[in-house]
Design a protein around this motif. Structure first.
Motif, short mmCIF file in Angstrom:
data_model
loop_
_atom_site.label_atom_id
_atom_site.label_comp_id
_atom_site.label_asym_id
_atom_site.label_seq_id
_atom_site.Cartn_x
_atom_site.Cartn_y
_atom_site.Cartn_z
N GLN A 4 43.39 50.02 34.23
CA GLN A 4 44.62 50.69 34.66
C GLN A 4 45.53 50.99 33.49
OE1 GLN A 4 46.46 48.18 37.60
NE2 GLN A 4 44.68 48.22 38.98
N LEU A 5 45.39 50.20 32.42
CA LEU A 5 46.23 50.38 31.22
C LEU A 5 45.51 51.20 30.16
CD1 LEU A 5 47.63 46.73 30.91
CD2 LEU A 5 48.67 48.68 32.06
N GLY A 6 44.44 51.87 30.55
CA GLY A 6 43.70 52.68 29.58
C GLY A 6 42.89 51.87 28.60
N GLY A 7 42.47 50.66 29.02
CA GLY A 7 41.67 49.81 28.13
C GLY A 7 42.48 49.07 27.10
N ALA A 8 43.75 48.81 27.39
CA ALA A 8 44.66 48.23 26.40
C ALA A 8 44.23 46.85 25.92
CB ALA A 8 46.08 48.17 26.96
N ILE A 9 43.57 46.08 26.79
CA ILE A 9 43.19 44.73 26.39
C ILE A 9 41.67 44.56 26.41
CG2 ILE A 9 45.37 43.67 27.03
CD1 ILE A 9 44.10 42.74 29.63
N ASP A 10 40.94 45.65 26.27
CA ASP A 10 39.48 45.58 26.28
C ASP A 10 38.93 44.71 25.16
OD1 ASP A 10 39.36 47.11 28.53
OD2 ASP A 10 38.48 48.89 27.57
N SER A 11 39.56 44.75 24.00
CA SER A 11 39.05 43.96 22.87
C SER A 11 39.18 42.47 23.16
CB SER A 11 39.80 44.32 21.58
OG SER A 11 41.18 44.03 21.69
N ARG A 12 40.25 42.07 23.81
CA ARG A 12 40.43 40.65 24.17
C ARG A 12 39.39 40.24 25.21
NH1 ARG A 12 45.86 38.65 23.16
NH2 ARG A 12 47.00 40.17 21.91
N ILE A 13 39.15 41.12 26.16
CA ILE A 13 38.16 40.83 27.20
C ILE A 13 36.78 40.70 26.58
CG2 ILE A 13 36.99 41.82 29.21
CD1 ILE A 13 39.73 43.01 30.02
N ALA A 14 36.45 41.58 25.65
CA ALA A 14 35.16 41.49 24.96
C ALA A 14 35.03 40.17 24.21
CB ALA A 14 34.99 42.67 24.01
N GLY A 15 36.13 39.74 23.61
CA GLY A 15 36.12 38.46 22.91
C GLY A 15 35.85 37.30 23.85
N TYR B 111 53.20 43.28 36.10
CA TYR B 111 52.41 42.15 35.62
C TYR B 111 51.76 41.36 36.76
CZ TYR B 111 54.31 42.79 30.91
OH TYR B 111 54.63 43.29 29.68
N LEU B 112 51.98 41.77 38.00
CA LEU B 112 51.43 41.05 39.15
C LEU B 112 49.91 40.88 39.10
CD1 LEU B 112 53.64 42.49 42.03
CD2 LEU B 112 53.51 40.09 41.31
N PRO B 113 49.13 41.87 38.64
CA PRO B 113 47.67 41.68 38.61
C PRO B 113 47.21 40.49 37.79
CG PRO B 113 48.19 44.01 38.40
CD PRO B 113 49.50 43.27 38.29
N LEU B 114 48.04 40.03 36.85
CA LEU B 114 47.64 38.89 36.03
C LEU B 114 47.61 37.59 36.84
CD1 LEU B 114 49.56 39.65 32.70
CD2 LEU B 114 47.10 39.83 33.15
N ILE B 115 48.38 37.53 37.91
CA ILE B 115 48.32 36.35 38.78
C ILE B 115 46.96 36.31 39.49
CG2 ILE B 115 49.30 35.24 40.82
CD1 ILE B 115 52.02 36.22 39.97
N GLU B 116 46.49 37.49 39.90
CA GLU B 116 45.19 37.55 40.58
C GLU B 116 44.03 37.29 39.62
OE1 GLU B 116 44.75 37.89 43.82
OE2 GLU B 116 46.94 37.89 44.04
N ALA B 117 44.23 37.54 38.34
CA ALA B 117 43.16 37.35 37.34
C ALA B 117 43.12 35.90 36.87
CB ALA B 117 43.37 38.29 36.17
N THR B 118 43.17 34.98 37.82
CA THR B 118 43.19 33.55 37.54
C THR B 118 42.19 32.87 38.45
OG1 THR B 118 45.54 33.61 36.94
CG2 THR B 118 44.63 31.47 37.52
N GLY B 119 41.43 31.93 37.89
CA GLY B 119 40.47 31.20 38.71
C GLY B 119 39.11 31.13 38.05
N PRO B 120 38.03 30.98 38.85
CA PRO B 120 36.68 30.94 38.29
C PRO B 120 36.44 32.12 37.35
CG PRO B 120 36.61 30.38 40.60
CD PRO B 120 38.02 30.80 40.32
N PHE B 121 35.80 31.85 36.22
CA PHE B 121 35.80 32.77 35.09
C PHE B 121 35.30 34.17 35.44
CE2 PHE B 121 33.78 34.62 31.30
CZ PHE B 121 34.86 34.64 30.43
N GLU C 240 36.54 39.96 36.11
CA GLU C 240 36.41 41.28 36.75
C GLU C 240 37.78 41.84 37.11
OE1 GLU C 240 33.81 40.77 40.04
OE2 GLU C 240 31.99 40.53 38.79
N ARG C 241 38.67 40.98 37.59
CA ARG C 241 40.02 41.44 37.93
C ARG C 241 40.81 41.79 36.67
NH1 ARG C 241 39.10 37.50 42.12
NH2 ARG C 241 39.90 35.79 40.84
N LEU C 242 40.59 41.02 35.60
CA LEU C 242 41.27 41.32 34.34
C LEU C 242 40.76 42.64 33.76
CD1 LEU C 242 43.38 40.14 32.38
CD2 LEU C 242 41.49 39.09 31.11
N GLU C 243 39.48 42.91 33.90
CA GLU C 243 38.91 44.17 33.43
C GLU C 243 39.47 45.35 34.21
OE1 GLU C 243 34.57 42.53 31.82
OE2 GLU C 243 34.84 43.10 33.93
N ALA C 244 39.65 45.17 35.52
CA ALA C 244 40.24 46.24 36.33
C ALA C 244 41.68 46.50 35.91
CB ALA C 244 40.17 45.85 37.81
#
Length: 376
Positions: A233-244, A210-220, A225-229
């Motif tokens: 890595q998870l095979g697009g597991a949260i792509d729908s949330r990102i699209a939202g 879960y460490l990458p989630l700490i880096e996915a914090t800050g200016p939107f 971009e970090r959250l998309e990366a």
């Protein structure tokens, strides 16, 4: 026996005096009028409800956190509302259950809590808001976020920052692509809240994922971009949330600062896939929050909803809504017809009741000299 001074109020409660009380009403009116132009209709739930029915809907608050009393009529325990969102949900699920969806409701009123926070010592505060019942889609989120921004702008607020979060992201990942032992979930949440990478990695190898989630914090945009990366890595597991999130952010004006903290959960205990906090330049802490949630219906089913709440007391303390009206002193024997005409033009008149009154002492800037106002 200690004598309580007649002016003493309980800790965390206070009076609003002129002109701040007028400023509070004016600011609330601007917010509600703005919300009303988007089709949101006002509801007015009661200040107190039966404790058991209120606590069933307050997922973010414990019964012991409520100010309670015994109803002398029913002899049942009452609780004063600490939040109006739950009451609006009750109204939507009961009194307005047959109303067409999506149902758009707005509200304003005081709320009270048993204890205050160190950041905000007030136990009683004003809450304004709007709820869209029947949808928690990205389109509903776009509407809610932009109405909140528009309402604050109408109230004169500038330097607005919207901080997005995904409140149930950890639960979704732990139950899916990044499994966690049940006893680890709370520890992972705590270290993500603290942004403590070392402590998070020390929990377990599973938690370290879960460490990458700490880096996915800050200016939107950079955080996204970090959250998309991470999602890739998870095979697009949260792509729908990102699209939202992308859809929600797209129509927001350039003058609004956007940030992202995908694991923020403080104040979002009852939200699900989407949440947001509202900050304004010059103010410590948030002045509002909102997001998606579910309302429990009488048949046991959940109904999706989206909404926001604003807490304008810090704005009022800072002078927002405090435009002074034009006050006109009316001496004895004044022309009543002319005074009526001036009130229609926006003047607030103060009529003398005796011949020795001082209009300036009554905070009047002008007095009626014959047929026209004259400055003091």
């Amino acid at each position: 026996m200690t004598t309580i001074p007649p002016s003493l109020l309980p800790e965390g409660l206070s009076d609003r005096l002129p002109p701040q009380a007028e400023a509070s009403a004016r600011l609330a009116r601007r917010v509600l009028d703005t919300v009303a132009t988007h089709g949101y209709e006002r509801v007015m739930p009661p200040l107190a409800e039966f404790e058991d029915t209120l606590t069933q809907r307050l997922k973010s608050m414990r019964a012991q956190d409520l100010v309670r009393a015994v109803d002398p009529v029913s002899q049942r325990s009452l609780a004063f509302r600490p939040d109006m969102t739950a009451q609006v949900g009750r109204i939507a699920a009961t009194r307005l259950r047959a109303a067409p969806r999506p149902l758009r409701l707005s509200y304003a009123g005081p709320v009270i809590r048993q204890k205050a926070s160190q950041l905000r010592p007030e136990r009683e505060k004003m809450q304004l808001g709007a709820e869209l019942i029947g949808s928690d889609s990205a389109a509903a989120a776009v509407e809610i976020v932009n109405i909140a921004i528009e309402a604050l702008t109408a109230a004169g607020v500038t330097g607005i920052t919207i901080d997005f979060t995904l409140p149930d992201l950890i639960d979704a990942l732990a139950a899916g692509p990044l499994p966690l032992d049940p006893q680890e979930i709370e520890a992972v949440r705590a270290e993500l809240d603290a942004k403590d990478a070392g402590a998070l990695a020390a929990i377990s190898p599973a938690a370290a994922a879960y460490l990458p989630l700490i880096e996915a914090t800050g200016p939107f945009h950079a955080a996204m971009e970090r959250l998309e990366a991470f999602s890739a890595q998870l095979g697009g597991a949260i792509d729908s949330r990102i699209a939202g999130l992308r859809a929600i952010a797209k129509p927001i004006g350039w003058d609004i600062t956007l940030t992202l903290d995908p694991t923020e959960r403080h104040g979002f205990e009852f939200q699900n896939w989407f949440g947001f906090s509202i900050f304004a330049e010059g103010f410590i802490g948030e002045i509002g929050r909102g997001g998606s949630y579910a309302i429990a219906r009488a048949d046991g089913a959940d109904e999706p909803a989206m909404g926001f709440s604003l807490y304008p007391d810090p704005l009022i303390d800072a002078g927002f809504g405090g435009e002074s009206p034009k006050r006109l002193f009316l001496p004895l024997g004044h022309d009543a017809t002319r005074a009526t005409d001036l009130r229609a033009q926006g003047w607030h008149t103060v009529a003398a009741l005796s011949g020795d009154e001082d209009g300036a002492a009554q905070r009047c800037s002008h007095w009626l000299d014959g047929t026209g106002p004259r400055a003091y």
